[in-house]
Design a protein around this motif. Structure first.
Motif, mmCIF file in Angstrom:
data_model
loop_
_atom_site.group_PDB
_atom_site.id
_atom_site.type_symbol
_atom_site.label_atom_id
_atom_site.label_comp_id
_atom_site.label_asym_id
_atom_site.label_seq_id
_atom_site.Cartn_x
_atom_site.Cartn_y
_atom_site.Cartn_z
ATOM 1 N N UNK A 147 0.763 -1.117 0.007
ATOM 2 C CA UNK A 147 0.092 0.004 -0.040
ATOM 3 C C UNK A 147 0.698 1.238 0.104
ATOM 4 N N UNK A 148 2.198 1.112 0.458
ATOM 5 C CA UNK A 148 2.899 2.304 0.275
ATOM 6 C C UNK A 148 3.366 2.452 -1.231
ATOM 7 N N UNK A 149 3.336 1.594 -2.007
ATOM 8 C CA UNK A 149 3.447 1.595 -3.526
ATOM 9 C C UNK A 149 2.216 2.145 -4.057
ATOM 10 N N UNK A 150 1.078 1.873 -3.648
ATOM 11 C CA UNK A 150 -0.132 2.495 -4.147
ATOM 12 C C UNK A 150 -0.315 3.846 -3.773
ATOM 13 N N UNK A 151 0.319 4.185 -2.545
ATOM 14 C CA UNK A 151 -0.117 5.541 -2.067
ATOM 15 C C UNK A 151 1.354 6.423 -2.723
ATOM 16 N N UNK A 152 2.277 5.963 -3.165
ATOM 17 C CA UNK A 152 3.181 6.672 -3.884
ATOM 18 C C UNK A 152 2.786 6.645 -5.401
ATOM 19 N N UNK A 153 2.251 5.885 -5.838
ATOM 20 C CA UNK A 153 1.657 5.873 -7.440
ATOM 21 C C UNK A 153 0.765 7.205 -7.220
ATOM 22 N N UNK A 154 -0.280 7.062 -6.125
ATOM 23 C CA UNK A 154 -1.407 8.051 -6.631
ATOM 24 C C UNK A 154 -0.732 9.261 -6.091
ATOM 25 N N UNK A 250 -1.950 -9.584 -9.596
ATOM 26 C CA UNK A 250 -0.692 -8.602 -9.779
ATOM 27 C C UNK A 250 -1.011 -7.245 -9.985
ATOM 28 N N UNK A 251 -0.401 -6.423 -9.046
ATOM 29 C CA UNK A 251 -0.461 -4.837 -9.558
ATOM 30 C C UNK A 251 -0.294 -4.443 -10.887
ATOM 31 N N UNK A 252 1.050 -5.421 -11.160
ATOM 32 C CA UNK A 252 1.669 -5.091 -12.611
ATOM 33 C C UNK A 252 0.632 -5.152 -13.614
ATOM 34 N N UNK A 253 -0.194 -5.843 -13.565
ATOM 35 C CA UNK A 253 -0.931 -6.074 -14.926
ATOM 36 C C UNK A 253 -2.606 -5.240 -14.808
ATOM 37 N N UNK A 254 -2.430 -4.259 -13.776
ATOM 38 C CA UNK A 254 -3.470 -3.305 -13.589
ATOM 39 C C UNK A 254 -3.010 -2.132 -13.194
ATOM 40 N N UNK A 255 -4.323 -1.124 -13.319
ATOM 41 C CA UNK A 255 -3.748 0.445 -12.774
ATOM 42 C C UNK A 255 -3.710 -0.009 -11.191
ATOM 43 N N UNK A 258 -6.557 2.466 -9.565
ATOM 44 C CA UNK A 258 -7.871 2.538 -9.952
ATOM 45 C C UNK A 258 -8.959 1.884 -9.011
ATOM 46 N N UNK A 259 -8.623 0.664 -8.569
ATOM 47 C CA UNK A 259 -9.527 -0.046 -7.766
ATOM 48 C C UNK A 259 -10.708 -0.390 -8.501
ATOM 49 N N UNK A 260 -10.356 -0.953 -9.683
ATOM 50 C CA UNK A 260 -11.294 -1.124 -10.790
ATOM 51 C C UNK A 260 -12.644 -2.247 -10.338
ATOM 52 N N UNK A 261 -12.025 -3.148 -9.649
ATOM 53 C CA UNK A 261 -12.781 -4.478 -9.169
ATOM 54 C C UNK A 261 -13.770 -3.766 -8.174
ATOM 55 N N UNK A 262 -13.228 -2.904 -7.182
ATOM 56 C CA UNK A 262 -14.281 -2.237 -6.345
ATOM 57 C C UNK A 262 -15.352 -1.410 -6.848
ATOM 58 N N UNK A 373 -12.842 -5.884 1.385
ATOM 59 C CA UNK A 373 -11.935 -6.256 0.024
ATOM 60 C C UNK A 373 -10.714 -7.104 0.596
ATOM 61 N N UNK A 374 -10.414 -8.216 -0.162
ATOM 62 C CA UNK A 374 -9.150 -9.039 -0.008
ATOM 63 C C UNK A 374 -8.125 -8.610 -0.656
ATOM 64 N N UNK A 375 -6.858 -8.550 -0.258
ATOM 65 C CA UNK A 375 -5.901 -8.253 -1.013
ATOM 66 C C UNK A 375 -5.752 -6.651 -1.356
ATOM 67 N N UNK A 376 -4.997 -6.200 -2.204
ATOM 68 C CA UNK A 376 -5.023 -4.937 -2.908
ATOM 69 C C UNK A 376 -6.238 -4.494 -3.631
ATOM 70 N N UNK A 377 -7.515 -4.750 -3.584
ATOM 71 C CA UNK A 377 -8.543 -4.475 -4.301
ATOM 72 C C UNK A 377 -8.533 -5.722 -5.460
#
Length: 389
Positions: A147-154, A250-255, A258-262, A373-377
């Protein structure tokens, strides 16, 4: 005719570092309590689902078989263990509902529990990494590192919004003061959450300690029945809609932000409910980290992509705001015993709809949303709940 599952009772332990020695004792604390609350007995139960993440948090597996040890009258009742990362509790609840709605039985008991403090804190992060795609996402900071990676990307895309993350933490800690089950019942304030200090150090990347939910023990349980059975009981909370959407791991295969599944889960649930977000009285959402809650504002449609920070800054998600979010204190203050979390979120919503939430009560709450949610969205569950009676 299609049957619908209805929540008719619940039980909830405090969350935190508990004296309970193991997962078995936590399960025992809520199983009979939920049945008593529903005004039903063990002889009425047709199915038991038990949500426990575990994966090394404790040595005991086969958790579905533990229920009868605390409640011997359930000895011959079918029971299964369910696991779906941080959404394990909701997965167990939905499994129980599927059983009822299939017509195979009339009463089901869904239990969520976790004993997270039985191993050294330094080992917990390693266990939690099993909820991510380890081939690519292994890191020494555990799930906080993800989630630090997610925050940094945001931040790189939309600017640094650490202050708004601190506002989310402060809001949830303030709300948690009113929750008798919360791990932390202390109003720490915005300044503390927004300042790096010895008591609020950087955990990893842009995440401070106050941006992270805590390692907690706890359990919660729900009793669900068919509508005919519920008609004779004191409480009845109906699912106007529920949805479950999985995204690729894998986060590498999506934005990753974006939390698109959510987003898809929210869209599906609201459409099925014939409702809009603004019809909701409150939302309990999965704030495992403050950046998650901020992005979830966008996923649920409360803010445009990149503008989730506006919802907290403008007071929209405060307890007295247009859409109160996490009036229970959320995972941030209430705690996050993984298997118990999804069940707990639904208990909090049900209490609100029954006007039984005490000091947490949102006046006149009539329609509640729950996002777990389970995992990173990755596994995304949305429930839209309303009171029947």
């Amino acid at each position: 005719m299609h049957k619908r599952a209805v929540i008719v009772g619940w039980a909830h332990t405090p969350f935190g570092k508990l004296d309970d020695p193991d997962i078995e004792s936590l399960i025992a604390r809520v199983s009979r309590g939920a049945l008593d609350h529903a005004q039903l007995g063990p002889q009425d139960v047709d199915m038991i689902t038990v949500g426990v993440y575990n994966n090394g948090l404790t040595p005991q597996g086969f958790e579905g078989a533990l229920v009868a040890l605390g409640e011997p009258a359930l000895r011959f009742t079918p029971a299964v263990h369910v696991e779906n990362a941080c959404a394990t509790g909701t997965a167990a609840l939905y499994r129980a509902m599927d059983f009822i709605e299939s017509g195979r039985g009339r009463v089901a008991l869904a239990i969520g529990a976790e004993k997270m403090t039985a191993i050294p804190a330094r080992e917990v992060g390693e266990v939690l990494l099993s909820g991510c795609y380890r081939k690519e996402e292994e890191n020494p900071a555990g799930f906080a590192g993800i989630f630090a990676q997610i925050a940094q990307a945001y931040f790189e895309r939309y600017g640094d919004h650490s202050a708004e993350m601190a506002m989310i933490a402060a809001k949830n800690h303030q709300n948690g003061m009113a929750n008798p089950y919360a791990h932390v019942r202390k109003d720490v304030g915005f300044d503390f959450c927004n300042t790096v200090s010895d008591k609020n150090p950087i955990v990893v990347g842009p995440l401070r300690r106050t941006d992270c939910s805590m390692v907690s023990d706890g359990a919660a349980a729900l009793v669900v029945t068919d509508e005919e059975t519920a008609a004779g009981l004191a409480r009845a909370i109906r699912f106007r809609a529920r949805s479950h959407v999985n995204d690729i791991m894998p986060l590498s295969r999506r934005d990753p932000i974006a939390f698109e599944g959510a987003r898809r889960a929210w869209q599906q649930a609201l459409s099925d409910a014939g409702a809009s977000l603004h019809d909701l009285s409150l939302v309990e959402t999965h704030d495992c980290f403050t950046i998650a809650e901020m992005i979830e504002y966008e996923a649920m449609g409360l803010a445009k992509p990149g503008e989730g920070w506006k919802a907290i800054r403008e007071g929209i998600t405060a307890k007295d705001g247009r859409l109160p979010v996490n009036v229970s204190g959320g995972l941030k203050a209430k705690g996050h015993p993984l298997g118990a979390t999804g069940i707990s979120m639904h208990v909090m919503a049900a209490m609100q709809l029954m006007q039984e939430a005490g000091d947490m009560q949102v006046p006149g709450a009539s329609l509640a949303g729950v996002f777990n949610m389970g995992g990173a969205a990755v596994a995304n569950y949305v429930s839209i709940l309303e009171r029947v009676r």
